[in-house]
Motif scaffolding. Sequence first.
Motif, PDB file in Angstrom:
ATOM      1  N   SER A   1       0.864  -1.182   0.000  1.00 51.91           N
ATOM      2  CA  SER A   1       0.000   0.000   0.000  1.00 51.91           C
ATOM      3  C   SER A   1       0.899   1.230   0.000  1.00 51.91           C
ATOM      4  O   SER A   1       1.656   1.452   0.948  1.00 51.91           O
ATOM      5  N   GLY A   2       0.845   2.020  -1.087  1.00 51.79           N
ATOM      6  CA  GLY A   2       1.680   3.220  -1.185  1.00 51.79           C
ATOM      7  C   GLY A   2       2.735   3.084  -2.264  1.00 51.79           C
ATOM      8  O   GLY A   2       3.578   2.196  -2.194  1.00 51.79           O
ATOM      9  N   GLY A   3       2.648   3.947  -3.262  1.00 55.92           N
ATOM     10  CA  GLY A   3       3.596   3.891  -4.388  1.00 55.92           C
ATOM     11  C   GLY A   3       4.510   5.105  -4.399  1.00 55.92           C
ATOM     12  O   GLY A   3       4.522   5.887  -5.341  1.00 55.92           O
ATOM     13  N   SER A   4       5.269   5.276  -3.299  1.00 52.21           N
ATOM     14  CA  SER A   4       6.266   6.342  -3.275  1.00 52.21           C
ATOM     15  C   SER A   4       7.637   5.681  -3.091  1.00 52.21           C
ATOM     16  O   SER A   4       7.826   4.541  -3.524  1.00 52.21           O
ATOM     17  N   VAL A   5       8.565   6.374  -2.449  1.00 53.27           N
ATOM     18  CA  VAL A   5       9.941   5.863  -2.395  1.00 53.27           C
ATOM     19  C   VAL A   5       9.998   4.455  -1.798  1.00 53.27           C
ATOM     20  O   VAL A   5      10.554   3.526  -2.402  1.00 53.27           O
ATOM     21  N   ALA A   6       9.403   4.271  -0.615  1.00 53.67           N
ATOM     22  CA  ALA A   6       9.504   2.985   0.073  1.00 53.67           C
ATOM     23  C   ALA A   6       8.812   1.877  -0.727  1.00 53.67           C
ATOM     24  O   ALA A   6       9.387   0.811  -0.958  1.00 53.67           O
ATOM     25  N   GLY A   7       7.585   2.122  -1.151  1.00 51.83           N
ATOM     26  CA  GLY A   7       6.814   1.095  -1.848  1.00 51.83           C
ATOM     27  C   GLY A   7       7.444   0.698  -3.178  1.00 51.83           C
ATOM     28  O   GLY A   7       7.521  -0.491  -3.514  1.00 51.83           O
TER      29      GLY A   7
ATOM     30  N   GLY B   1       2.591  -1.974   4.527  1.00 52.22           N
ATOM     31  CA  GLY B   1       2.115  -0.594   4.587  1.00 52.22           C
ATOM     32  C   GLY B   1       3.281   0.341   4.317  1.00 52.22           C
ATOM     33  O   GLY B   1       4.136   0.546   5.175  1.00 52.22           O
ATOM     34  N   ALA B   2       3.316   0.894   3.088  1.00 54.92           N
ATOM     35  CA  ALA B   2       4.340   1.886   2.735  1.00 54.92           C
ATOM     36  C   ALA B   2       3.598   3.162   2.361  1.00 54.92           C
ATOM     37  O   ALA B   2       3.964   3.851   1.413  1.00 54.92           O
ATOM     38  N   ASP B   3       2.541   3.441   3.129  1.00 55.48           N
ATOM     39  CA  ASP B   3       1.632   4.525   2.773  1.00 55.48           C
ATOM     40  C   ASP B   3       1.815   5.766   3.643  1.00 55.48           C
ATOM     41  O   ASP B   3       0.876   6.514   3.894  1.00 55.48           O
ATOM     42  N   GLY B   4       3.062   5.976   4.086  1.00 60.17           N
ATOM     43  CA  GLY B   4       3.451   7.260   4.630  1.00 60.17           C
ATOM     44  C   GLY B   4       2.974   7.560   6.046  1.00 60.17           C
ATOM     45  O   GLY B   4       2.405   6.722   6.754  1.00 60.17           O
ATOM     46  N   LEU B   5       3.216   8.807   6.429  1.00 58.04           N
ATOM     47  CA  LEU B   5       2.942   9.274   7.789  1.00 58.04           C
ATOM     48  C   LEU B   5       1.519   8.961   8.261  1.00 58.04           C
ATOM     49  O   LEU B   5       1.296   8.600   9.404  1.00 58.04           O
TER      50      LEU B   5
ATOM     51  N   ARG C   1      16.526  12.264   6.810  1.00 62.37           N
ATOM     52  CA  ARG C   1      16.875  10.850   6.619  1.00 62.37           C
ATOM     53  C   ARG C   1      15.736   9.979   6.086  1.00 62.37           C
ATOM     54  O   ARG C   1      15.906   8.779   5.909  1.00 62.37           O
ATOM     55  N   GLY C   2      14.565  10.560   5.868  1.00 65.98           N
ATOM     56  CA  GLY C   2      13.410   9.741   5.522  1.00 65.98           C
ATOM     57  C   GLY C   2      13.581   8.947   4.238  1.00 65.98           C
ATOM     58  O   GLY C   2      13.176   7.777   4.158  1.00 65.98           O
ATOM     59  N   THR C   3      14.189   9.557   3.242  1.00 65.43           N
ATOM     60  CA  THR C   3      14.361   8.869   1.964  1.00 65.43           C
ATOM     61  C   THR C   3      15.363   7.731   2.112  1.00 65.43           C
ATOM     62  O   THR C   3      15.155   6.630   1.587  1.00 65.43           O
ATOM     63  N   SER C   4      16.425   8.009   2.836  1.00 61.62           N
ATOM     64  CA  SER C   4      17.432   6.960   3.053  1.00 61.62           C
ATOM     65  C   SER C   4      16.815   5.798   3.822  1.00 61.62           C
ATOM     66  O   SER C   4      17.039   4.625   3.486  1.00 61.62           O
ATOM     67  N   GLN C   5      16.022   6.104   4.838  1.00 58.41           N
ATOM     68  CA  GLN C   5      15.368   5.034   5.612  1.00 58.41           C
ATOM     69  C   GLN C   5      14.449   4.200   4.725  1.00 58.41           C
ATOM     70  O   GLN C   5      14.401   2.977   4.836  1.00 58.41           O
TER      71      GLN C   5
END
Length: 391
Positions: free
Chosen positions: A16-22, A157-161, A303-307
């Motif tokens: 769930s979530g199509g950004s950096v993490a997903g 769940g990669a759907d952000g804050l 650091r959020g993108t790196s994490q």
Amino acid sequence: MNENKTQTKTQTVLISGGSVAGLALAYWLHRHGFTPTIVERAPQLRDGGYAVDFRGEALDVLDRMGLLEEIRALDTEMGDAALVDADGRQYATLPAAVFAGDLEVLKGDLTRMLYEATREDVEYVFGDSITHLQQDADGVLVTFEHAAPRRFDLVVGADGLHSKTRALAFGPEEEFVRHLGIYTAIFNLGNYLGLENTGRLYTAPGKAANIFTARANTEARAAFHFAAEHLENDRRDTAAQKRIVAERFAGEGWEVPRLLEEMDAAQEFFFDSNAQVEMDSWSAGRVVLLGDAGYCAGPTSGRGTSQALIGAYLLAGELAARGGDHKAAFAAYEEQMRPYVAEHQVLGREGAERFFLPAPTQEFLDMLAANAPENTRTEPVRLPDYTPAAA
Ligand SMILES: Cc1cc2nc3c(=O)[nH]c(=O)nc-3n(C[C@H](O)[C@H](O)[C@H](O)COP(=O)(O)OP(=O)(O)OC[C@H]3O[C@@H](n4cnc5c(N)ncnc54)[C@H](O)[C@@H]3O)c2cc1C
């Protein structure tokens, strides 16, 4: 791409979530032989947004994805920026070393690149969201706002804050999200000041505004930040959010009146609380959290993108290395990520505390730049080699 022959159990993974993490997770899961599906609430890839930077091992992950050269070509190449007073006079220079990390790119450029690297191998469902998760011994039955219900072996769940997955599988947002006392609005605009690879920053008590060039000086991104306790606001009501910002910045000097006009007209607009996510555990049965959804460190950590990238690499790698034994894999992923995240959460809180310090002197800024590597260094996270994930 090679298939991981050790995989025995887990096959299908809903992200769930199509950004950096997903996107990064989908890339690695596919490479390890899993079948990822991404459900993204936005109607299409969200490729707008602000600049993000990478530090340390995140660059190694991009290298292992074969994307490092491509991402380096997208570097914003931001130079030093100027601090200006209410009359626009420059009173100090903010060295780029303080804010641009090891490499800085527009978040939208990064997500576009990750999407291009996965679109042929990964199922994408845009414009939808999960609404319910029902776990049993063999999998998770997922219902959606629009699509028909489907079963998956795992859900990430990669759907952000403001993660929907977290709310469904762990509990309400208030239990896990800690507001850091800052709100931020960011929007796209033309580079009307004619700046070249630089920015201008203005501060007033409890407030800051800035503009930075983007996309080879053809565009700009501007931001308003202000100190506030938790605000009750409808996250989907952009007009109301713009009104909140306009009220806070009414009467300010420098370019603020023009920037408020630009904000009013902006199509690409982001507004949110700066916050962290703190959880005792990132998994519940077959559901696991990744990136900001599980352990947001806040924008002030840088650091959020790196994490997100490192978490994706470790989560997919552990699932592959353990033949899809999700219980063992989730535990190993969390064990490796936790100390790294804990340090960043400290950085995020410290950054938030000094965010609205009175106008800094040049001496102080030079000291920050000189100490930038030490100030921003954290203990390295080990990136195991999850062979056979060769390109
Ligand atoms: C102002 C600001 C500046 C920042 N600067 C930096 C920086 O310089 N360096 C840095 O490393 N990090 C920075 N960050 C943090 C960084 O942007 C995030 O940590 C990172 O993007 C986390 O990625 P993510 O994929 O976990 O979450 P997000 O990027 O938030 O993505 C979540 C995705 O999930 C989707 N979604 C939400 N709800 C649903 C749903 N119900 N169903 C389906 N999809 C859903 C969203 O549309 C979105 O695409 C900054 C953040 C902000 C806000």
